[in-house]
Each structure stands twice: as structure tokens, then as C-alpha cells.
Design a protein around this motif. Sequence first.
Motif, short mmCIF file in Angstrom:
data_model
loop_
_atom_site.label_atom_id
_atom_site.label_comp_id
_atom_site.label_asym_id
_atom_site.label_seq_id
_atom_site.Cartn_x
_atom_site.Cartn_y
_atom_site.Cartn_z
N SER A 746 -1.64 3.42 -5.25
CA SER A 746 -2.14 4.08 -6.46
C SER A 746 -1.25 5.26 -6.87
O SER A 746 -1.20 5.61 -8.04
CB SER A 746 -3.57 4.55 -6.25
OG SER A 746 -3.64 5.49 -5.20
N SER A 747 -0.56 5.89 -5.93
CA SER A 747 0.35 7.00 -6.26
C SER A 747 1.72 6.70 -5.66
O SER A 747 1.92 6.83 -4.46
CB SER A 747 -0.21 8.32 -5.72
OG SER A 747 0.68 9.38 -6.00
N TYR A 748 2.67 6.28 -6.53
CA TYR A 748 3.98 5.88 -6.02
C TYR A 748 4.74 7.05 -5.42
O TYR A 748 5.69 6.85 -4.64
CB TYR A 748 4.81 5.25 -7.15
CG TYR A 748 5.21 6.23 -8.24
CD1 TYR A 748 4.37 6.49 -9.32
CD2 TYR A 748 6.43 6.89 -8.19
CE1 TYR A 748 4.72 7.38 -10.29
CE2 TYR A 748 6.78 7.80 -9.17
CZ TYR A 748 5.93 8.04 -10.24
OH TYR A 748 6.29 8.92 -11.22
N LYS A 749 4.35 8.29 -5.75
CA LYS A 749 5.05 9.44 -5.21
C LYS A 749 4.72 9.67 -3.74
O LYS A 749 5.45 10.37 -3.05
CB LYS A 749 4.69 10.70 -6.01
CG LYS A 749 5.16 10.68 -7.46
CD LYS A 749 4.80 11.97 -8.16
CE LYS A 749 5.29 11.95 -9.62
NZ LYS A 749 4.92 13.21 -10.33
N LEU A 750 3.61 9.11 -3.27
CA LEU A 750 3.17 9.35 -1.89
C LEU A 750 3.62 8.27 -0.92
O LEU A 750 3.61 8.50 0.29
CB LEU A 750 1.65 9.49 -1.83
CG LEU A 750 1.04 10.59 -2.69
CD1 LEU A 750 -0.46 10.66 -2.46
CD2 LEU A 750 1.68 11.93 -2.40
N THR A 766 -4.00 8.78 -1.21
CA THR A 766 -3.78 7.69 -2.14
C THR A 766 -4.58 6.48 -1.68
O THR A 766 -5.34 6.56 -0.71
CB THR A 766 -2.28 7.36 -2.25
OG1 THR A 766 -2.08 6.37 -3.26
CG2 THR A 766 -1.74 6.83 -0.92
#
Length: 868
Positions: A746-750, A766
Motif C-alpha cells: 500500500s505504501s511503495y516508499k516503505l 503499511t
Amino acid sequence: MKFSRSKWLSFVFIFILATQTLAAGIAYAADEISKLVLNKNEIILQVGDTANLTATAIYVSGATETATVKADWSSGTADIASVYAGVVTAKKEGKAVITATYMGKTEIVNVTVTKKVKSLTKDKQSLDLRLDATYQLNIKAYYDDGTSEDVTSKADYTIDASSVVSVTNGLVRGQSPGSANVTIKYMNQSLTLPVDVEVVRRIDAKKSQVSLLTNGTEKVELIATYPDGTTSDVSEKAVWTTDKEKVADAIKGTIKGYGVGRATLTASYGTKSTTITVDVDNALKLDLNTQNLLLKKDATGTLTLTATYADASTEAEKTKDVSALAEWTSEDTDIVEVSGGKLIARSIGETVISAKYGEKTVKVIVDVEVPRRLVVDEDTLSLKTGDEHALTLRATYADGTTEIVTDRAEWTVDNDSVAYVTKGTVKTYKAGGVNVTATYGGKTTTTKVEVDIPTLIKPSKKIVNLQIGGSDQLKLTAIYKDGREEDVTGKAEWTTSSKEIAEVRSGDITGIDTGTATITAKYGTRTAVVQVSVGVLKSLTISQEKLVMKKGDAVTLTATALYTDETSKDATSDVIWTSSNPKAASVDAGKVKALASGEATLTAQLDTKTVTISVQVDMASDLTANVSSLVFDLNETRSIVLTATDSLGATRTVTNEAEWKTSSSTVATVAKGVVTPVARGKATIIAAYGGKSVTIPVEVGVIQALEADTTYISTKSGSHVQVKLTATLSDGTTKDVTSSATWKVSSYKLGTVSDGLFTATSSGKTTLTASFGGKTVSIPVEIDTLKYLKTDVVKVELREGKSAEVEALATYTDGSEFDVTKPALWTSSNILVADVKDGIIKATGKGTAKITVSYSNMKTTVVVTVTK
């Protein structure tokens, strides 16, 4: 002399500029600068790094101004460190002095530029020391220019458990049993060294349970087993704690009993611990001389508490009166007070007395004049106005005795306008009903009193049918409890629900208009009702209740009306006829025509009466399929056979004539009963014929369940976690679909995910999602999640110009702890009072400031007070 337009505009601009300059000069002259303050006085940078300096001007008036951009900045050695608008850039190794000047005030910043550290190494990956043993570490730094250096004495060392080990210039010393992590930091690089000191594999007490008398003692051996298999008695070295210090405690392995009860002692040595249960003067059981006690108000009583012990010398039981030693309590001291087993009954009621001795408690119920039953001699009374009647109230107690308590009870009535009661004597005032209640000792009883109230009132008729203008005289009779009857027609109150339909006067009913009304007669608290119908249609009937017809047929219906006066007539031509489906069947003046296949409802309406008739034209009475559901996979087909039953009971196959539909053509298609799969999923096949339809649910390779081998992931940045995905098919078989599923974060940054392998890239929370065959599984993920962040101090007091060092410790959800003093973000609410960098607080001016530490979305604060 003439001015051109451009010269005139130039003149105006010069005039405005001069005016502003003059005003500014006056303002600055009026508010002289007191001093210039920089946010830092010393900077250490690596080659290529930058740092931001800010300048604040403080005026004599107390006003402040940000002067970072306005100030003149210069570097004494620009080839080592340059500066522009407060931004310092490190160029090469060396030292430089940065100068900031504003309105005659000058401040300097000393800058040290070092080579950039590429990595750090240590000669040991972990240490295992005995008490007071030492080891000299060797820390080496590698720079980006290819050179290296021994920085053992230059590095910073922090310890998460300073009581276990100490470190001085890389020399590690074991101080007490336990484990610690030493963090080694030099410039922008850091290492962690795990250290174990005198770590034992386990500790065991020679006795896990000890029984003592009060003030008795017993020495217990505590055996420590080391990794090499050797053992040692560490009872005198261990740390002993107790959960009940008033019961028992231990000093250097010697256990002593202080008071009655049970305590748990914990012995800890290094990272290991064990427990010992200690019973002090503990009784096997407690007994009271009675379980129920009955007292009179203001009387006294005595309870005796006996404790039974195990006599270790004779292996027999012995008893002891501990009434004076026990802790006595009463749940309600307003009813009974207790002290040392002595009871005083204060008021009527029931309470529980508890006696506690050691860890055991016994209870007894004490009854103070509480009646078990309260009885009044009459449950109901029928009196006349002005009568008096005396009631008698009796109370029955727990011991079976009974006494009259009429004068001691509390008497009340719920309507004192009808009757009044004093000490059980009821006096009536007027007709009506009232409840007389007696209350004594928490119990109540009620007597129902009726004053001049008949048992019932009865009209001569309950149903009256009239024509408009007609009338009927009713008689109302009151019947009393004693059997007497009275004509109360003229005394009763008569009302009508609708004066427009029927009127009533002293029981005489007159019909006014067509309709129905309710006549109500009321006498005392009793009422009676009479239903009145005036010129009302009683019923409407049709010659047939149901029609089954073929297209082109015609049938004539007859309507008959029956009125409340029992007269009837043919109302076919008066009825309003309607059809719910005129395309299938029409109706006119009772004549029905079948026009097309279908169903219709015919409605016949006359006044307020409505009758309905169902009509079927060429309709099937039943439609069935040879299967109730279909389950198959791709590349297969299935056939459905459809059978219709008509109203005469004949059946025939109508598969090719029926209308076939599918709820999802992307899953399955259907033509003349043949179902062809298109894709995995669920669909519904609908077959319609002769007004009937059947539905057949279809499943094509449907996945019944999708499960992951984990429901929650807790990891750290840079770590990898493999998730396995299993699908359960409709036939109950399972298969691994990890590589076939669609995975998302859900959060590509994590983090990222590929074929179920999740890689954490940053801190945060996430969700990992896997989808296959229409099913989805979601797995919550936490990365580098902190449980809490704290500092070693929360308040600091400093004198101006002094400094203090504060450590920040982060605890993660998995229980691991790390010193985050350096990586954390430190900020000051007022740099004019206190400045901070990497946990080092410098007092810059008198006052109070709040230092905020931020790390991984958590914050904590330290309050700094600075004095002169």
C-alpha cells in the motif's frame, strides 16, 4: 525648461528612495542593536557536507530580527570551508573561521573539516567477559580517499547497560553479570558490539517452596550453571526481591518470615532468575462457629474464628482461636458493626461479616430483624365512599416466629384523593381505585382497594346496525362484586368516536351518515363499547375466485353486495373493474377477455370493499430444471434440461423454447440450455418460460479460500520476509499460488514485494496485499516500529555558558533497545536560552527552553532551565 516623461518618473523614483532610506535610518537609530546571536559557534563537517547557520539580531528595546540573509558572511580560509548566506560548505580537510557581521556586531564560528569516513571496522564481533576482566578493542576508519586510520581513542562509545560494562578509549571492562550493547560511533559511521559478562546458563534454588513460622528463618542455596558446565552457589551474590515484604524477604539467601501470609521471592543473577514460594504461619482452613446469625435491633453477638494448622512434628492437625488476630469487616456498618468478632446490631437489615486471617477469608450472614415474609390479611377490598377498614400486617422471621407489625410498618397510597391510610386503617373519600402499600424491613406488600367500583358494566347490545336516520335505545347495567345489579344508563358518560356517523344521548343511538363508529359508555373506572354501522356494506363477493384461460377465451363474472341489514343485490354494473395487466387480460362490466400469455389480477371495488381475482393466460404452473447447480472447470460444458407443467398437470420439455440468460457473460455463456465457461468465477443461469423462471448457480474454477502463512509482519529496514500463499479450490484441493498471485504494497516508499518476498526499505506501517482468483488477503506490516522513546533525564538545570549531555534510548516493539542519541533529531524551543546538537545542550542565555527529541515518528522532551 520642459521635463520629458522619463525624466519626471526618474525624479519621483529618486525622491521615494531617498524618503525610505531616511525613514529606515531614523528607525535603526531609534532601535540600536544589542548583540548578534548565531545558532552554532562550532561545526565539524566532513568533506562535501554542508551546514546551515542562522543569525538573529537582538535590539536594545528587546525586539529580535532574523538577519541570516542581511548579514555579511566571510570565511578566513575559503578553500577549506566557504560560506554564502549562512550556508557553510566543507571543501577540504583543515580548519576555518566563519565570520558574520550585521550592523556593527560580529560573531565567529569555528569550522573543522575532516576527511569523509567511508566505513568503520572492529577487531571483535562480540565479547564474552568474566567479572572485572578487560579487552582492548581496535577500531579502524577507512576514508573515501583510500586511506585508513586507527580511531580507537577518537571514537565515541555508548552503552545501553552501563552497570554491566564500562568502556574507556576502547578498553571494555566487565562490571556486573548481564548483557549489554556497546555502540561505537566515529563521524557518520557507527558499529554495535554485543558484550556478555558472567552470563550463566541457568540458576536453580535447592528448594522452590519454604514454610516458616513468624520470625523463622531458613538458608536456601542458589546454584548457577555456567556455559562450560561448572556450577556455583551464588545465593549471597544474587539480587533477592519479594512481592510482599510484610510477609517474607531474603538477604544473601537467608529467608525470614515476618507476618502471616504467602509471598513469592525472586532471585536474580545476571540475566537469569528463579522464584521461591514462602508460606508464613499459613493455616490449612478457617472456621466460624456459625454460618448464619439472627440478632434483634440493638442486641450484641459474638463470632469465634478457628484456624486449623498442620503440625509438622506430629503430622497431625491442630486448631487455634484467632478471633483477636483476624481482620473483621462488615459490608454495611449501618446495620451491624464488628470488632474482634464482637457484633452490635444497629438497624434492621441484612449484611455479610468477613473474617480474614493470612490469605484465607470466611464469611457469615447476619440478619437483624429482617422478615422473610410480609403478609397483609386482605389482598383486595371493595368499599363504599366514607367507609373505614383496618388491615393487619404480620412479619415472619428466619427462625419461624411471627409477629404483628401493623403499627411499625410504613403505609402509603398511590392516590390520596380516593382513600387515605394511617397505621393500616383505610378511609375512603370518593369512587375510584387505589393501591395501599405496607413496607417493613425491606419487604413490601400491596392491597388493592376499590371504592364504589362495579365488577363490570354491560350494555344491552354490543353491535348496532342502523340505516341513516334510524335509532336504537341501549340499557347499561352495572354488576358489583357482591352480585347486585344497577341500571346506570342515565348515570354513565356516553361518547361517540364520530358525530358525523352516529350520535348518542343517555344510551339512545341515532344514525347520521353511512359509515361505522364506536360508542363508549364509562361508569366509575369501567368502560364498555358498542360497534355501530350506519348503511354499511357488509361484504362483496364475485362468482369465481380464480380464472385459468387460453388466449382468445372470454368469461363473464357476477358481483353480489351484502349489507349490514342482511339485504343483498347484484352489483356487477355498480362495481369498478380493473386489470393489473391489460395486455394479458382485460375486464369490462364483469366480462373478462384473455389477450396474451401472462398473469393479471382483476380488482372489483364497491364502496370500501375490494375483491381480487387471479387470471392466468397460457401460463405454466411449474418450471423445473434437471440440475439445481453446476460446478465445473474451464474447457468443459454442461447441458440443462427444462420441463414445464401446465395448469392441467401435463408436462413437456421446453429447453429450446425457453429464454436463457446469464448473470455474467465474462464467466459463462448459455444457449438453449448449453452452458459454456469463459473464465474462473461465479455466475447465475436464468431460464424463463410461461411466466415462471428457474435459476441455476454456476461455479467455474472458483477459489473457495485464499490463505497466507502469516497474518502479521514486524520487521526492520533492509530485512526480507517471504510469505507463502495457498488457494483452496471448490473441490477442496489446495495449491501454492505464491508466484501466480498479484502482490501489492500500500505504501511503495516503505517496501517492495515480488512473488511474496517483501523487502522493507523504510520505517513506518503499511499493508501487504495478495490477490488471486477473486480472493484477497491483507497482511499488516510494521517496520522499525517503536514502543517508546525516552531520555535519561527529563529536566536539566545549567548556568549560562555551561553544557550537559543527554542520551536518547529507543525501544522497538520486539523488545530490542538502541541508543539513538546521534541519529535522533534534537531541536530547541528557544536557542537564545539553550542550543542542542546530538544530545549536547549548551546554555546560551537565562530562561527556560524545551528540548524536543524526535526519532521514528516519536517524540519526547527535556525541560532546560538556565540561570546566570
